[in-house]
Design an enzyme around this catalytic site. Sequence first.
Site, PDB file in Angstrom:
ATOM      1  N   CYS A   5     -27.991 -42.107  15.259  1.00 11.75           N
ATOM      2  CA  CYS A   5     -27.451 -43.174  16.127  1.00 11.75           C
ATOM      3  C   CYS A   5     -27.554 -42.703  17.575  1.00 11.75           C
ATOM      4  O   CYS A   5     -26.568 -42.618  18.304  1.00 11.75           O
ATOM      5  CB  CYS A   5     -26.021 -43.535  15.759  1.00 11.75           C
ATOM      6  SG  CYS A   5     -25.788 -43.917  14.005  1.00 11.75           S
ATOM      7  N   ALA A  23     -29.411 -43.615  20.510  1.00  9.83           N
ATOM      8  CA  ALA A  23     -29.543 -44.348  21.768  1.00  9.83           C
ATOM      9  C   ALA A  23     -28.170 -44.563  22.419  1.00  9.83           C
ATOM     10  O   ALA A  23     -27.175 -44.714  21.707  1.00  9.83           O
ATOM     11  CB  ALA A  23     -30.219 -45.691  21.511  1.00  9.83           C
ATOM     12  N   PRO A  24     -28.098 -44.566  23.760  1.00 12.49           N
ATOM     13  CA  PRO A  24     -29.207 -44.513  24.725  1.00 12.49           C
ATOM     14  C   PRO A  24     -29.737 -43.119  25.033  1.00 12.49           C
ATOM     15  O   PRO A  24     -30.652 -42.986  25.827  1.00 12.49           O
ATOM     16  CB  PRO A  24     -28.599 -45.147  25.967  1.00 12.49           C
ATOM     17  CG  PRO A  24     -27.152 -44.801  25.886  1.00 12.49           C
ATOM     18  CD  PRO A  24     -26.804 -44.824  24.423  1.00 12.49           C
ATOM     19  N   GLY A  25     -29.152 -42.052  24.427  1.00 15.76           N
ATOM     20  CA  GLY A  25     -29.889 -40.813  24.416  1.00 15.76           C
ATOM     21  C   GLY A  25     -29.378 -39.624  25.186  1.00 15.76           C
ATOM     22  O   GLY A  25     -30.056 -38.603  25.244  1.00 15.76           O
ATOM     23  N   LYS A  43     -27.169 -37.469  24.437  1.00 14.74           N
ATOM     24  CA  LYS A  43     -26.999 -36.302  23.560  1.00 14.74           C
ATOM     25  C   LYS A  43     -28.349 -35.739  23.132  1.00 14.74           C
ATOM     26  O   LYS A  43     -28.500 -34.520  22.990  1.00 14.74           O
ATOM     27  CB  LYS A  43     -26.133 -36.696  22.359  1.00 14.74           C
ATOM     28  CG  LYS A  43     -24.734 -37.145  22.774  1.00 14.74           C
ATOM     29  CD  LYS A  43     -23.947 -37.717  21.618  1.00 14.74           C
ATOM     30  CE  LYS A  43     -22.593 -38.237  22.086  1.00 14.74           C
ATOM     31  NZ  LYS A  43     -22.711 -39.409  22.980  1.00 14.74           N
ATOM     32  N   ASP A  92     -32.400 -44.193  15.744  1.00 12.31           N
ATOM     33  CA  ASP A  92     -31.515 -45.300  16.076  1.00 12.31           C
ATOM     34  C   ASP A  92     -32.131 -46.586  15.534  1.00 12.31           C
ATOM     35  O   ASP A  92     -33.360 -46.705  15.432  1.00 12.31           O
ATOM     36  CB  ASP A  92     -31.307 -45.403  17.584  1.00 12.31           C
ATOM     37  CG  ASP A  92     -30.064 -46.217  17.937  1.00 12.31           C
ATOM     38  OD1 ASP A  92     -29.004 -45.606  18.155  1.00 12.31           O
ATOM     39  OD2 ASP A  92     -30.168 -47.459  17.990  1.00 12.31           O
ATOM     40  N   ASP A 115     -22.986 -39.550  16.340  1.00 10.50           N
ATOM     41  CA  ASP A 115     -22.095 -40.318  17.213  1.00 10.50           C
ATOM     42  C   ASP A 115     -22.092 -41.726  16.646  1.00 10.50           C
ATOM     43  O   ASP A 115     -22.916 -42.565  17.004  1.00 10.50           O
ATOM     44  CB  ASP A 115     -22.601 -40.283  18.649  1.00 10.50           C
ATOM     45  CG  ASP A 115     -21.622 -40.905  19.631  1.00 10.50           C
ATOM     46  OD1 ASP A 115     -20.576 -41.410  19.184  1.00 10.50           O
ATOM     47  OD2 ASP A 115     -21.903 -40.898  20.842  1.00 10.50           O
ATOM     48  N   CYS A 174     -16.330 -42.832  19.877  1.00  8.56           N
ATOM     49  CA  CYS A 174     -15.664 -43.076  21.160  1.00  8.56           C
ATOM     50  C   CYS A 174     -14.560 -44.106  20.951  1.00  8.56           C
ATOM     51  O   CYS A 174     -14.525 -45.160  21.581  1.00  8.56           O
ATOM     52  CB  CYS A 174     -16.659 -43.520  22.229  1.00  8.56           C
ATOM     53  SG  CYS A 174     -17.693 -44.929  21.778  1.00  8.56           S
TER      54      CYS A 174
END
Length: 419
Positions: free
Chosen positions: A236, A238-240, A242, A257, A299, A352
Site C-alpha cells: 500500500c 502510494a504516494p511513496g 516510505k 499499490d 501502511d 494513520c
Amino acid sequence: MGSKGTAMAEGVAARAAAVAILDGVLGEGRMLSDFAGGDLSPADRARALRLAETVLRHLEPADRLLDRHLRKAPPLTARNVLRLAVIECAEGAPAHGVVNAAVEIVRKGKRTAHLAGLVNAVLRALPETGLLDGASPQKMPRWLRQPLVHAWGRDVVSQIEAVQATEPPLDLTLREGFPAPEGELLPTGSLRLRGAGQISALPGYAEGGWWIQDAAAALPAVLLDARPGERVLDLCAAPGGKTLQLAAAGARVVSLDISGPRMARLEANLSRTGLTAELVVADALTWEPDGAFDAILLDAPCSATGTIRRHPDLPFVKDGSEVTGLVDLQARLIDRALGWLKPGGRLVFATCSLLSDEGEDQLSATLDRHPDLTVERIDLPGVEPNWWTTSNGLRLRPDYWADRGGMDGFFLARLRKPA
C-alpha cells in the site's frame, strides 16, 4: 478594468471558488482533494483551498458567532459565504473588502441573489475586531470524539482539537549529503518548515535531497530499519514517501499499490530523487510475489483520523461507518504480508488512525491469530518513552509536540516472525 478592479475580480474569484469547495464538502460530502481548480490561476487555486481549509478548521466557532445575528438558517451557499467572511476578518483581512466580495458572490448566484442584503447586514453587524478571540476549538464529530475521550480523557482530546484548529507546518524527510532548506530540525530527524512558499524553488528540491512527509509518517520506515541489500516490500505504497526512505537506505524495494494514478506520483518522485524501486500496480489481496521478503512495511488503508490537522474536511465527509470494513481489510493484509516474510523476517504495521480499533486492538487481534509473533520495541531517536504502549506498539498523537505544530496521529507495531 483598471488594476484595482482586476485585483478585486481575482480576489472574488478565489473566494467564490472557496465557497464552491465548501458547498462540495458540506453539501455533497466531497473531499478537498476532488477540487480541480477549473480556470483559476495556480495562485488563486492555492488561495481558495487555503481559505476553505481554514473555514473547515473553525466552522463551529464561526457558526456560533453568526447564529447570534441570524433569525433562521440561510441556504448552505449563503452560510458558507458568511463563514468565509468571518474567518477572513478574524485573520485580519480588511473588513470593507471582505464584505464587498461576500455581497458580490451572493449577488451573482441565481439562488442567492435575493440574500445580498442579508449578507451585507449580518457582516456589518459583526464586531470589528476579536471576532473569534477566546472561542473554544472545533470539536471532532461524536463518533470519533467519544472513543478518544474514553481512551485518553477530555483534556487530551481538547488538546488534540486545539492542534487540529491550527494550520500545520510542512515536514520534510532529508537525505544525507544533499542541500536542504532552513527550518527546525525535529528530534526524530525530520525538518519542519513554516511558510515554505513554492516547494519546487526550495534548496535541494531539484537535487532530490528531500521529500514532503509528516514527521509521524516518516517513523514507520525508521521502525522497520531496512538494511542495504535487503529485499523489502512497501505494501500500500502510494504516494511513496516510505518507498523513498527504504530505497535511500539501500534496500531492494518492491512497491505495491492498487492505484495507478497514485503510483504515477511515486514514479515521479523516484525520478526526481534518482532512487529506484520496482513498482507494482495490483490488489494486495490477490497478488502473489515471486519470492519472500526480509522485511515488509504495511501502511494499511484506514480511517485517516490521525490526519485531520492536514485534512480538515475528513470530519465532514466521514461518519465512521467505514471503520468496521477497514479493520477487516487491515487484518487480511497483515495475514497475507506475514505469509510473504522469510523466517525471522519483520513486518511493520501502521495506520494513520486515532482509533484503537485500527491500532491497539488490531495488534491484539493479530497476536491472537499468530501467537508465535514477537512485538519488538527498539530505540528510535526523538521518540518519548510514554509514546510506547504496554504491548510495545507506538502510539503517536496530534497533541505531541503541540508547541511545535503537532504531528499526525499514527499507530505502529514491529512484528518479528519466528526464525
